[in-house]
Design a protein around this motif. Structure first.
Motif, mmCIF file in Angstrom:
data_model
loop_
_atom_site.group_PDB
_atom_site.id
_atom_site.type_symbol
_atom_site.label_atom_id
_atom_site.label_comp_id
_atom_site.label_asym_id
_atom_site.label_seq_id
_atom_site.Cartn_x
_atom_site.Cartn_y
_atom_site.Cartn_z
ATOM 1 N N UNK A 1 37.399 26.971 43.435
ATOM 2 C CA UNK A 1 37.886 28.136 44.189
ATOM 3 C C UNK A 1 39.347 28.449 43.877
ATOM 4 N N UNK A 2 40.180 27.421 43.787
ATOM 5 C CA UNK A 2 41.618 27.622 43.576
ATOM 6 C C UNK A 2 41.950 28.293 42.252
ATOM 7 N N UNK A 3 41.010 28.279 41.316
ATOM 8 C CA UNK A 3 41.252 28.850 39.991
ATOM 9 C C UNK A 3 40.785 30.298 39.876
ATOM 10 N N UNK A 4 40.374 30.875 41.010
ATOM 11 C CA UNK A 4 39.823 32.232 41.000
ATOM 12 C C UNK A 4 40.650 33.162 41.880
ATOM 13 N N UNK A 5 40.926 34.350 41.348
ATOM 14 C CA UNK A 5 41.474 35.458 42.133
ATOM 15 C C UNK A 5 40.356 36.477 42.274
ATOM 16 N N UNK A 6 40.184 37.009 43.471
ATOM 17 C CA UNK A 6 39.179 38.050 43.701
ATOM 18 C C UNK A 6 39.822 39.182 44.457
ATOM 19 N N UNK A 7 39.562 40.410 43.996
ATOM 20 C CA UNK A 7 40.034 41.597 44.706
ATOM 21 C C UNK A 7 38.827 42.341 45.246
ATOM 22 N N UNK A 8 38.811 42.531 46.564
ATOM 23 C CA UNK A 8 37.759 43.274 47.234
ATOM 24 C C UNK A 8 38.374 44.234 48.231
ATOM 25 N N UNK A 9 37.556 45.163 48.716
ATOM 26 C CA UNK A 9 38.103 46.213 49.587
ATOM 27 C C UNK A 9 37.355 46.414 50.891
#
Length: 176
Positions: free
Chosen positions: A102-110
């Motif tokens: 999880x710490x290695x992931x960036x996620x952009x949601x709206x």
């Protein structure tokens, strides 16, 4: 933990489509096909991220041929759309397939359908025009709307935090 510290750990940039890479509007044509508008600056930032060694992926609840076409244009091969399970279940499949935490992931949601994934990732982000329930729960809110530079801002943040940005700029300065 600071935003820069979170961003420095990122190996995968994952994006929702509608409302993040687009302004959230879908034009349905008389023949049943659809159109979306994608920001060029967001697209070039995705290309730079991949050139710099970061993995980029799209995670969308909606199926769209337009999304597949845009992914192909940008060289994005990690595309999960029309997820049969929840978005978080698809996200967990991505983690397992890519061998990431999880710490290695960036996620952009709206929107609220993104909350479960946003609650897990190392760097949760939202465009400025994301719904309030999302903006209140993320680490980073862009100063730009979805489809209008929010993705570019997050990519630049990660590239700078991972000491990759200067190399990208230098490539353009050194063109002959």
């Amino acid at each position: 933990m600071s935003i820069d510290a979170r961003a420095a750990r990122i190996k995968l940039l994952l994006f929702d489509i509608d409302g993040v890479l687009t302004d959230g509007r879908v034009v349905i044509h008389a023949d049943g096909t659809e159109s979306k508008a994608f920001g060029i600056r967001d697209g070039i930032a995705i290309v730079w991220a991949q050139r710099a060694g970061l993995k980029v992926g799209f995670l969308s609840a909606r199926a769209s041929a337009t999304t597949l076409h845009r992914a192909a244009q940008l060289g994005v091969t990690l595309v999960h759309q029309a997820v049969k399970k929840s978005k978080v279940a698809a996200y967990l499949d991505i983690l397992a397939d890519e061998g990431l935490t999880d710490d290695e992931v960036a996620f952009m949601g709206d929107d609220i359908v993104d909350l479960a994934v946003l609650g897990r990732v190392g760097l949760a982000a939202a465009p400025l025009n994301a719904v309030e329930d999302v903006r209140q729960r993320v680490h980073f809110v862009s100063q730009y709307n979805g489809g209008g530079g929010a993705v570019r801002e997050l990519v630049e943040l990660v590239l700078r935090a991972t000491n990759r940005w200067d190399g990208i700029v230098a490539n353009y300065l050194n063109e002959s």
